[in-house]
Design an enzyme around this catalytic site. Structure first.
Site, PDB file in Angstrom:
ATOM      1  N   ASN A   1       0.745  -1.531  -0.132  1.00 22.19           N
ATOM      2  CA  ASN A   1       0.080   0.057   0.086  1.00 22.19           C
ATOM      3  C   ASN A   1       0.859   1.353  -0.006  1.00 22.19           C
ATOM      4  O   ASN A   1       0.320   2.210  -0.502  1.00 22.19           O
ATOM      5  CB  ASN A   1      -1.074  -0.240   1.255  1.00 22.19           C
ATOM      6  CG  ASN A   1      -0.440  -0.014   2.528  1.00 22.19           C
ATOM      7  OD1 ASN A   1       0.597  -0.486   2.755  1.00 22.19           O
ATOM      8  ND2 ASN A   1      -1.149   0.717   3.538  1.00 22.19           N
TER       9      ASN A   1
ATOM     10  N   CYS B   1      -2.803   2.031   6.592  1.00 21.64           N
ATOM     11  CA  CYS B   1      -2.979   1.331   7.894  1.00 21.64           C
ATOM     12  C   CYS B   1      -3.510   2.170   8.854  1.00 21.64           C
ATOM     13  O   CYS B   1      -4.179   1.641   9.670  1.00 21.64           O
ATOM     14  CB  CYS B   1      -1.643   0.710   8.154  1.00 21.64           C
ATOM     15  SG  CYS B   1      -0.343   1.853   8.413  1.00 21.64           S
TER      16      CYS B   1
ATOM     17  N   GLY C   1       2.230  -5.835   7.360  1.00 23.88           N
ATOM     18  CA  GLY C   1       1.152  -6.343   6.519  1.00 23.88           C
ATOM     19  C   GLY C   1      -0.079  -6.536   7.583  1.00 23.88           C
ATOM     20  O   GLY C   1      -0.352  -6.031   8.406  1.00 23.88           O
ATOM     21  N   SER C   2      -0.772  -7.622   6.959  1.00 24.03           N
ATOM     22  CA  SER C   2      -1.965  -7.676   7.554  1.00 24.03           C
ATOM     23  C   SER C   2      -1.760  -8.792   8.915  1.00 24.03           C
ATOM     24  O   SER C   2      -1.075  -9.594   9.088  1.00 24.03           O
ATOM     25  CB  SER C   2      -3.053  -8.640   6.786  1.00 24.03           C
ATOM     26  OG  SER C   2      -2.408  -9.857   6.463  1.00 24.03           O
TER      27      SER C   2
ATOM     28  N   GLU D   1       4.411  -5.118  12.298  1.00 23.50           N
ATOM     29  CA  GLU D   1       3.626  -3.898  11.968  1.00 23.50           C
ATOM     30  C   GLU D   1       2.576  -3.953  11.338  1.00 23.50           C
ATOM     31  O   GLU D   1       2.366  -4.148  10.109  1.00 23.50           O
ATOM     32  CB  GLU D   1       4.344  -2.591  11.095  1.00 23.50           C
ATOM     33  CG  GLU D   1       5.643  -2.216  11.571  1.00 23.50           C
ATOM     34  CD  GLU D   1       5.530  -0.966  12.167  1.00 23.50           C
ATOM     35  OE1 GLU D   1       4.618  -0.440  12.519  1.00 23.50           O
ATOM     36  OE2 GLU D   1       6.717  -0.369  12.586  1.00 23.50           O
TER      37      GLU D   1
ATOM     38  N   GLU E   1     -10.964  -4.779   9.225  1.00 20.87           N
ATOM     39  CA  GLU E   1     -10.326  -3.830   8.644  1.00 20.87           C
ATOM     40  C   GLU E   1     -10.708  -3.198   7.282  1.00 20.87           C
ATOM     41  O   GLU E   1     -10.730  -4.083   6.345  1.00 20.87           O
ATOM     42  CB  GLU E   1      -8.767  -4.037   8.559  1.00 20.87           C
ATOM     43  CG  GLU E   1      -7.829  -2.698   8.401  1.00 20.87           C
ATOM     44  CD  GLU E   1      -6.436  -3.067   7.960  1.00 20.87           C
ATOM     45  OE1 GLU E   1      -6.180  -4.174   8.212  1.00 20.87           O
ATOM     46  OE2 GLU E   1      -5.765  -2.024   8.000  1.00 20.87           O
TER      47      GLU E   1
HETATM   48  P1  NAD Z   1      -0.500  -8.911   3.508  1.00 18.95           P
HETATM   49  O1  NAD Z   1      -0.262  -9.394   4.926  1.00 18.95           O
HETATM   50  O2  NAD Z   1      -1.437  -9.762   2.317  1.00 18.95           O
HETATM   51  O3  NAD Z   1       0.841  -8.887   2.591  1.00 18.95           O
HETATM   52  C1  NAD Z   1       2.308  -8.565   3.299  1.00 18.95           C
HETATM   53  C2  NAD Z   1       3.335  -9.400   2.849  1.00 18.95           C
HETATM   54  O4  NAD Z   1       3.409 -10.738   3.244  1.00 18.95           O
HETATM   55  C3  NAD Z   1       3.611  -9.319   1.263  1.00 18.95           C
HETATM   56  O5  NAD Z   1       4.944  -8.947   1.079  1.00 18.95           O
HETATM   57  C4  NAD Z   1       2.904 -10.668   0.754  1.00 18.95           C
HETATM   58  O6  NAD Z   1       3.675 -11.336  -0.497  1.00 18.95           O
HETATM   59  C5  NAD Z   1       3.210 -11.457   2.145  1.00 18.95           C
HETATM   60  N1  NAD Z   1       2.451 -12.579   2.117  1.00 18.95           N
HETATM   61  C6  NAD Z   1       1.208 -12.707   1.896  1.00 18.95           C
HETATM   62  N2  NAD Z   1       0.605 -13.766   2.350  1.00 18.95           N
HETATM   63  C7  NAD Z   1       1.654 -14.514   2.632  1.00 18.95           C
HETATM   64  C8  NAD Z   1       1.768 -15.850   3.440  1.00 18.95           C
HETATM   65  N3  NAD Z   1       0.403 -16.623   3.478  1.00 18.95           N
HETATM   66  N4  NAD Z   1       2.948 -16.373   3.849  1.00 18.95           N
HETATM   67  C9  NAD Z   1       3.928 -15.510   3.745  1.00 18.95           C
HETATM   68  N5  NAD Z   1       3.947 -14.312   3.428  1.00 18.95           N
HETATM   69  C10 NAD Z   1       2.776 -13.789   2.812  1.00 18.95           C
HETATM   70  O7  NAD Z   1      -0.733  -7.306   3.453  1.00 18.95           O
HETATM   71  P2  NAD Z   1      -1.054  -6.259   2.181  1.00 18.95           P
HETATM   72  O8  NAD Z   1      -2.631  -6.658   1.529  1.00 18.95           O
HETATM   73  O9  NAD Z   1       0.058  -6.547   1.037  1.00 18.95           O
HETATM   74  O10 NAD Z   1      -1.172  -4.972   2.979  1.00 18.95           O
HETATM   75  C11 NAD Z   1      -2.218  -4.621   3.582  1.00 18.95           C
HETATM   76  C12 NAD Z   1      -2.033  -4.511   5.250  1.00 18.95           C
HETATM   77  O11 NAD Z   1      -1.022  -4.212   5.708  1.00 18.95           O
HETATM   78  C13 NAD Z   1      -3.058  -4.099   6.222  1.00 18.95           C
HETATM   79  O12 NAD Z   1      -3.736  -5.000   7.180  1.00 18.95           O
HETATM   80  C14 NAD Z   1      -2.503  -2.978   6.640  1.00 18.95           C
HETATM   81  O13 NAD Z   1      -3.121  -2.393   7.791  1.00 18.95           O
HETATM   82  C15 NAD Z   1      -1.348  -3.329   6.935  1.00 18.95           C
HETATM   83  N6  NAD Z   1      -0.218  -2.155   6.757  1.00 18.95           N
HETATM   84  C16 NAD Z   1       0.287  -1.971   8.323  1.00 18.95           C
HETATM   85  C17 NAD Z   1       1.074  -0.635   8.146  1.00 18.95           C
HETATM   86  C18 NAD Z   1       1.864  -0.798   9.526  1.00 18.95           C
HETATM   87  O14 NAD Z   1       2.802   0.210   9.403  1.00 18.95           O
HETATM   88  N7  NAD Z   1       1.263  -0.947  10.719  1.00 18.95           N
HETATM   89  C19 NAD Z   1       1.471  -0.410   7.085  1.00 18.95           C
HETATM   90  C20 NAD Z   1       1.172  -0.611   5.887  1.00 18.95           C
HETATM   91  C21 NAD Z   1       0.321  -1.774   5.781  1.00 18.95           C
END
Ligand code: NAD
Length: 400
Positions: free
Chosen positions: A120, A249, A193-194, A215, A344
């Site tokens: 994002n 996020c 990530g999530s 995070e 979310e």
């Molecule tokens: P995501 O969790 O789907 O993916 C994040 C990363 O994990 C990517 O690099 C992806 O390739 C990898 N990934 C996905 N599935 C996986 C699996 N099963 N096993 C191992 N790795 C895997 O998140 P997204 O959709 O890219 O981003 C959105 C999320 O990130 C939202 O929940 C948002 O709130 C969060 N976010 C948090 C912050 C923060 O600083 N707290 C900042 C930005 C985004």
């Protein structure tokens, strides 16, 4: 986009593992010169960064400048100005019974680090976490999100032109590649990530006892008191909610307002959204798109559920699947059991719910998972202090 092969991942991991002892001895000057080179290469790539983000999800140049390019340069500046202080040993006074001893805290690199980032803020997040890790004297394996192929290639080029691969290497891949990387023993893993994937990463890290930073995301409420500058609150919230099409996020996830201002709030919200994006937000060059089909479908399901329940839409609810476009949408009082009030949102939909009094506001915030951020709009210090002291969140922001 070609993903990094599993054999290359292993080869790069081994190269960084061997290099980490040499890397940890890098002087302040050497670390700073790496960061200066990085800064120069980023500055030379501004246009490429803008074009790539526009191709990835129609992110406008203004948004790229405010939310990706400038914060990365600010982070570089901050680290370059402060690294000498952070690297300096800190003296620790000895307790009376050990008076003859002298204590010091020495900061040391962790070793080889893995950074996994979401899509994002696909330039700022990978860069800012890498800057911290490199400045601390670590090697970095940076696993970028597979959803933003264009900016990924620009990042790879910048990194290749700045660092040796044994010091920092960019990895392209999806679940399969990340699962393989997570089997390796890193000294530190930084995941953004999530929460769902966070649990997978934490489980994998525990098998190697790797240190970990998570995070994650969540639902961040914006609380509006009756005694507040309503127009200014609404303007701030529209920006915070709809920048990056709500895919932030710490975006205000929902508004929790005093019931006595319901009519006025809804009127101002409608007017200000119209002013910000015009009659046809789809034609606004400042409004980004949803990143992919999967997320478009997820958000569309929220809208369908609300329409089926006859929840009032104050504005928006318009979709264009070919363009992955969802208009800025505001809905009034969706039931608590709807998906939009449980997940979310991570998209351009803003639900409004109401509280009767400050006790009720606290109760509603506490009934959900701890928010990543909490926004309070009020002129009443007693109200502000009550919300802050009786709830817990990652951060609190007052009147902004
Ligand atoms: P995501 O969790 O789907 O993916 C994040 C990363 O994990 C990517 O690099 C992806 O390739 C990898 N990934 C996905 N599935 C996986 C699996 N099963 N096993 C191992 N790795 C895997 O998140 P997204 O959709 O890219 O981003 C959105 C999320 O990130 C939202 O929940 C948002 O709130 C969060 N976010 C948090 C912050 C923060 O600083 N707290 C900042 C930005 C985004």
């Amino acid at each position: 986009m070609n993903y990094t092969s599993i054999s290359e991942i292993h080869q790069q991991f081994e190269a960084q593992r061997q290099f980490k002892e040499k890397n940890r001895k890098l002087s302040l000057e050497k670390r700073l010169s790496g960061l200066q080179k990085l800064e120069a290469n980023i500055l030379n790539s501004e246009k490429e960064i803008q074009d790539a983000l526009y191709k990835d999800f129609k992110k406008s140049n203004v948004e790229t400048s405010i939310t990706e390019f400038s914060p990365t340069l600010n982070e570089l500046k901050f680290v370059q100005e402060n690294l000498h202080k952070w690297m300096k040993p800190q003296k620790v006074p000895s307790p009376l019974k050990y008076l003859t001893l002298r204590g010091k805290i020495l900061s040391e690199p962790k070793g080889n680090s893995l950074i996994i980032t979401p899509w994002n803020y696909p330039f700022f997040l990978p860069m800012t976490h890498s800057i911290s890790s490199l400045a601390a004297g670590n090697t970095v394996m940076l696993k970028l999100s597979e959803l933003t192929p264009n900016i990924n290639l620009v990042i790879e080029k910048i990194i290749k032109n700045t660092f040796l691969p044994e010091q920092m290497k960019v990895i392209f891949g999806s679940v399969e590649e990340t699962t393989e990387i997570l089997k390796l023993k890193f000294d530190h893993i930084h995941f953004t990530g999530s929460p769902k994937v966070g649990k997978i990463v934490m489980e994998a890290a525990s098998k190697n006892l790797s240190d970990i930073t998570l995070e994650l995301g969540g639902k961040s409420p914006a609380v509006i008191d009756a005694d507040s500058d309503l127009k200014s609150a609404v303007k701030s919230l529209i920006w915070g909610k709809f920048v990056n099409a709500g895919q932030t996020c710490i975006a205000p996830d929902y508004i929790l307002a005093d019931i006595s201002i319901k009519t006025e709030l809804e009127k101002i919200l409608k007017e200000e959204i119209q002013k910000a994006f015009g009659d046809e937000p789809q034609n606004s060059k400042d409004f980004a798109r949803i990143i992919n089909q999967k997320n478009f479908k997820r958000i569309t399901e929220y809208i369908e559920e609300l329409k089926n329940l006859n929840v009032p839409f104050l504005c928006g609810g318009n979709l264009n699947e070919n363009e992955l476009y969802i208009s800025p949408t505001v809905v009034s009082e969706p039931p608590n059991e709807t998906k939009i009030m449980q997940d979310e949102i991570f998209g351009p939909i803003l639900p409004l719910i109401y509280f009767e009094n400050s006790e009720d506001a606290v109760k509603q915030i506490r009934s959900k998972e701890k928010p990543l951020s909490l926004y309070i709009f009020s002129k009443n210090n007693h109200f502000i202090q009550k919300i802050i002291s009786e709830t817990s969140s990652g951060s609190v922001c007052v009147n902004d």
